[in-house]
Design a protein around this motif. Structure first.
Motif, PDB file in Angstrom:
ATOM      1  N   ASP A 231      -3.405 -20.105 -29.002  1.00  0.00           N
ATOM      2  CA  ASP A 231      -3.523 -19.562 -30.359  1.00  0.00           C
ATOM      3  C   ASP A 231      -4.842 -19.959 -31.014  1.00  0.00           C
ATOM      4  OD1 ASP A 231      -1.123 -18.327 -30.164  1.00  0.00           O
ATOM      5  OD2 ASP A 231       0.002 -19.740 -31.394  1.00  0.00           O
ATOM      6  N   GLU A 232      -5.380 -21.119 -30.630  1.00  0.00           N
ATOM      7  CA  GLU A 232      -6.639 -21.570 -31.212  1.00  0.00           C
ATOM      8  C   GLU A 232      -7.829 -20.869 -30.564  1.00  0.00           C
ATOM      9  OE1 GLU A 232      -9.323 -23.813 -33.593  1.00  0.00           O
ATOM     10  OE2 GLU A 232      -7.211 -23.270 -33.771  1.00  0.00           O
ATOM     11  N   PHE A 233      -7.727 -20.573 -29.284  1.00  0.00           N
ATOM     12  CA  PHE A 233      -8.828 -19.914 -28.572  1.00  0.00           C
ATOM     13  C   PHE A 233      -8.321 -18.633 -27.886  1.00  0.00           C
ATOM     14  CE2 PHE A 233      -9.393 -24.573 -28.364  1.00  0.00           C
ATOM     15  CZ  PHE A 233     -10.553 -24.694 -29.122  1.00  0.00           C
ATOM     16  N   PRO A 234      -7.873 -17.652 -28.676  1.00  0.00           N
ATOM     17  CA  PRO A 234      -7.263 -16.447 -28.073  1.00  0.00           C
ATOM     18  C   PRO A 234      -8.232 -15.624 -27.252  1.00  0.00           C
ATOM     19  CG  PRO A 234      -7.621 -16.123 -30.429  1.00  0.00           C
ATOM     20  CD  PRO A 234      -7.930 -17.562 -30.149  1.00  0.00           C
ATOM     21  N   HIS A 235      -9.525 -15.594 -27.640  1.00  0.00           N
ATOM     22  CA  HIS A 235     -10.487 -14.759 -26.928  1.00  0.00           C
ATOM     23  C   HIS A 235     -10.961 -15.408 -25.628  1.00  0.00           C
ATOM     24  CE1 HIS A 235     -10.326 -12.280 -30.392  1.00  0.00           C
ATOM     25  NE2 HIS A 235     -10.896 -13.171 -31.180  1.00  0.00           N
ATOM     26  N   VAL A 236     -10.683 -16.721 -25.481  1.00  0.00           N
ATOM     27  CA  VAL A 236     -11.065 -17.416 -24.256  1.00  0.00           C
ATOM     28  C   VAL A 236      -9.899 -17.429 -23.262  1.00  0.00           C
ATOM     29  CG1 VAL A 236     -11.880 -19.592 -23.278  1.00  0.00           C
ATOM     30  CG2 VAL A 236     -12.692 -18.851 -25.527  1.00  0.00           C
TER      31      VAL A 236
END
Length: 660
Positions: A482-487
């Protein structure tokens, strides 16, 4: 250029299955995703939202705050509609094809397939190995039946309110333990990072205990259990089998076959001199742990859709076995002696402070707030799910399981006392895992159909531990994704694989010949005070900074009714004081560690506190970092840092809107 969200024209002009292409408006397709349609009027993110234009809130795509590229527009903030209020929403397309493509690819957040999947997952997480060994021991140590009074009081005013609070937070904001703080109080975001570190510490030693159980399970597939006799290669001259038909004398240095199997064959602690010299790695336990992590990986790699099905076995099977063992234990000779010892009240104990501390600590660690698991699991619920009812049901089931487990353990201890012709207190000296792997295992070995009962008992321990491991790792996975959705959003399987490998490598120290000493150290210091501190700050942040009124309004939006005064008082005052009380008691009287015949040296206490501090240190570090990067005067920085920076979307019909 904008029209009210409640305008009928927005919907009537759209054909079924198509997007409206009117003035670049954002219109919901009947499919699950929302898409932005351009008409050439491009926009760019506002200064305050740079880098977060395509941020997912609650797992649903949307633009939180944007202005036209010509700079003439104002920030668009959707609000929850009231009966007397007309709500308007400005939506516009983003600048650049890349940002638009990211928005179009974002999908709805995953949800549980069935409500029962969620309930079983939470019950499986809360009911773990500690319910079987820790509660019965603490109960008889602190006054027997009289202990149930402080235990119940601490559950009502401390444990259950915190349990309910985390479920409500996760379900409303629909985020993991890290990113959720953008919507509550950004300066406390370090709590999320601390939770992830704590979960990794737990995974590094908790699964090793399951590896011990797995070793026992494999060893049980024999006609005669290997811990029933003193004729094995690992036995010593002190081995004494008092269950044999021969007349044997039990001396001060005598050891039972079960104890020697546990210490000399499974753990092999005799090959280690303590924490100063852990010795080599046990390849047998390493293979057991590798197989456990393989099971864990393929159970959680696809998300709650798969783990929600696995818990149908891992969460229900232990109750079947507990019932079988309870019936078997009740029919053993001398079982009544164990039950009497378990429940006989000692009312004088209620005047001792340590009894109340133990009661508070037991209910807290049994329900398990502060590990990010309840936030993660609840975030996959539907918005209007009755989390209040869930909190009461699951916490009640957890407490009752602990109570019933006491009968399962003490009926067998009474039988052991009858066979040894000793008092129950002498038999019940073992604590922690030793109660299961030595005392209970020895009792099973001397029952009729011992092989069958040994197999189902250690299989029960394995399933009890597995769903707790699923939960702990899911707390980390949901928080990071949720903190790094694009990664990591599209690479969940790869991230879960990397996480399990890290946890396995982190467990190597506990697989050494002195690994049991490491497990004990981590169990006492790595999680206890750190989790208590995390939940204390979490309760303060939600009740005092985010605001108890705002939080109760959030609950009302989900359930239709706001929490009553009892819950408000608990969240604002009683629960934080409850946590502060337990934390201060622990810090003022650190446990003196001893395992088998090994007394932990003083420096291990320092190491233990350093391990515990290594997780919660992220909280003040992030606070300083947040204040440094925030522009403005010190007062402005503090105000910005305690103000939610991301709106939470709430459902309005079939459309999700931003709540501010």
């Amino acid at each position: 250029e904008t029209e009210p969200l409640t305008s009928k024209k927005d919907v009537s002009d759209c054909s079924k299955g198509d997007d409206c292409k009117e003035n670049g408006l954002l219109v919901r397709n009947p499919k699950s995703a929302l898409r932005l349609v351009e008409d050439g009027n491009k926009v760019h993110p506002s200064q305050g939202d740079k880098g977060e234009a395509a941020q997912i809130s609650n797992g649903y795509p949307g633009v939180q705050s944007s202005v036209p590229c010509n700079g003439e527009g104002e920030d668009a903030q959707g609000t929850a509609p009231a009966a007397t209020t007309t709500t308007t929403t400005t939506t516009s397309t983003t600048c650049g094809a890349e940002a638009q493509q990211q928005l179009m690819e974002l999908e709805d957040r995953e949800t549980w397939s069935k409500k029962i999947d969620f309930l079983l997952s939470v019950i499986g997480y809360a009911v773990d190995l500690g319910n079987v060994w820790r509660f019965p021991y603490i109960c008889y140590q602190n006054g027997g039946g009289a202990f149930l009074i402080p235990y119940t009081i601490m559950a009502i005013f401390g444990g259950i309110p915190l349990f309910y609070m985390e479920l409500a937070l996760g379900q409303y904001h629909r985020n993991g333990c890290i990113s959720i703080w953008r919507k509550i109080c950004p300066i406390f975001k370090g709590i999320g990072f601390a939770i992830c570190i704590i979960d990794l510490y737990v995974a590094s030693y908790y699964n090793t205990i399951m590896a011990w159980a797995f070793y026992y399970l494999i060893s049980s597939f024999t006609a005669e259990l290997p811990w029933t006799s003193c004729t094995n290669p690992w036995n010593t001259g002190n081995c004494t089998n008092y269950f044999s038909k021969d007349n044997v004398s039990w001396s001060l240095h005598s050891t039972s076959p079960a104890e020697e199997f546990y210490t000399r064959q499974v753990l092999q602690v005799h090959r280690s001199d303590g924490l100063d010299d852990l010795g080599g790695i046990s390849w047998q336990l390493t293979l057991c742990l590798l197989l456990i992590f393989t099971i864990v990986y393929f159970s959680i790699w696809k998300g709650v859709k798969t783990s929600g099905k696995v818990v149908w076995v891992t969460a229900t099977f232990p109750y079947i076995i507990l019932f079988i063992l309870l019936v078997r234990g009740a029919t053993l000779p001398g079982a009544w002696r164990g039950v009497l010892y378990y429940l006989k009240p000692d009312w004088q104990k209620l005047l001792a402070t340590e009894v109340w501390v133990d009661a508070a600590a037991q209910i807290f660690f049994s329900l398990g707030p502060g590990f990010g698991v309840l936030l993660a699991y609840a975030s996959y619920n539907k918005f209007h799910n009755n989390c209040y009812q869930d909190a009461l049901v699951t916490s009640t089931v957890n407490c009752l399981t602990s109570f019933v487990s006491g009968f399962v353990i003490f009926t067998v201890l009474g039988y052991m006392a009858e066979m040894r012709n000793e008092d129950v207190s002498e038999v019940a000296k073992d604590t922690g895992p030793s109660l299961l792997f030595i005392t209970y295992a020895e009792a099973i070995a001397n029952m009729p159909a011992s092989t069958f009962f040994a197999i189902i008992f250690f299989l029960m321990l394995l399933t009890l531990g597995l769903d707790s491991t699923f939960a702990g790792l899911e707390g980390v996975i949901t928080g990071v994704l949720d903190e790094f959705p694009h990664v990591w959003g599209k690479r969940r399987e790869l991230f879960v694989l990397g996480l399990t490998i890290v946890c396995f490598l982190g467990s190597l120290a506990t697989l050494t010949f002195g690994g049991a000493y490491v497990v004990k150290l981590f169990e006492e210091y790595a999680t206890g005070p750190a989790v208590l501190t995390v939940v204390f700050l979490e309760a303060v942040a939600v009740s005092w900074f985010y605001g108890i009124t705002q939080f109760c309004n959030d609950v009302k939006e989900m359930l239709g009714s706001a929490p009553g005064w009892y819950w408000r008082v608990c969240w604002v005052a009683i629960s934080p004081l409850f946590l502060l009380f337990v934390t201060c008691s622990f810090l003022s009287n650190p446990p003196e560690l001893r395992l088998f015949d090994y007394d932990y040296p003083y420096w291990t206490t320092v190491v233990g506190y350093c391990i515990g501090t290594s997780s919660i240190i992220f909280i003040p570090i992030y606070m300083v970092y947040r204040l440094v990067i925030t522009p403005g005067t010190l007062k402005e920085r503090i105000l910005k840092s305690i103000t939610p920076e991301t709106a939470t979307e709430i459902p309005f019909g079939d459309i999700r809107m931003n709540a501010v």
